[in-house]
Design an enzyme around this catalytic site. Sequence first.
Site, short mmCIF file in Angstrom:
data_model
loop_
_atom_site.label_atom_id
_atom_site.label_comp_id
_atom_site.label_asym_id
_atom_site.label_seq_id
_atom_site.Cartn_x
_atom_site.Cartn_y
_atom_site.Cartn_z
CG HIS A 79 -7.41 5.33 -7.52
ND1 HIS A 79 -6.79 5.97 -6.71
CD2 HIS A 79 -8.39 6.17 -8.03
CE1 HIS A 79 -7.48 7.31 -6.38
NE2 HIS A 79 -8.68 7.26 -7.63
CD GLU A 81 -2.73 2.86 -7.33
OE1 GLU A 81 -3.62 3.11 -8.23
OE2 GLU A 81 -2.40 4.01 -6.46
CB CYS A 107 -4.99 8.12 -3.32
SG CYS A 107 -6.00 6.60 -3.31
CB CYS A 110 -4.67 3.02 -3.67
SG CYS A 110 -6.05 3.14 -4.86
#
Length: 150
Positions: A79, A81, A107, A110
């Site tokens: 992801h 992040e 999420c 993360c």
Amino acid sequence: MLNINDLSSNLRNSRQRQFDCRYLEMARIWGKNSYCKRRQVGALLVKDRIIISDGYNGTPSGFENECEDNGVTKPYVLHAEANAITKVAKSNNSSEGATLYVTSSPCVECTKLIIQAGIKRVVFADHYHDVNGIGLLERAGIEVEQISID
């Protein structure tokens, strides 16, 4: 009667809101670097109004630049992040006290990285399908704000 402290605070808040919108727009543009077809997400880590890291969703370095297989996201796609946080970890910068600007809310996985990285504020545009990360951020005392960047 107008209080000078209130005026100063309102000016700071207005200026911060402008910066938030601009950094979030920059994160959206950065997300366009992603090879993912279904969803492109961008992230910026900002500390003292300096961008210290950036990221977008995609495969790890050295892997093929294809995020989906028959319309399903590959399990090793990172992801945005996570890319921004691991990138700053490889630098001489520290994310302690930084703000994360990300186009989708984090999420849970993360979110755990955000907490451990010492990030104190998360600004996002759209909700990710799993919104449990937001509650975990708030539980950790991290300021969370959603801003529309249409």
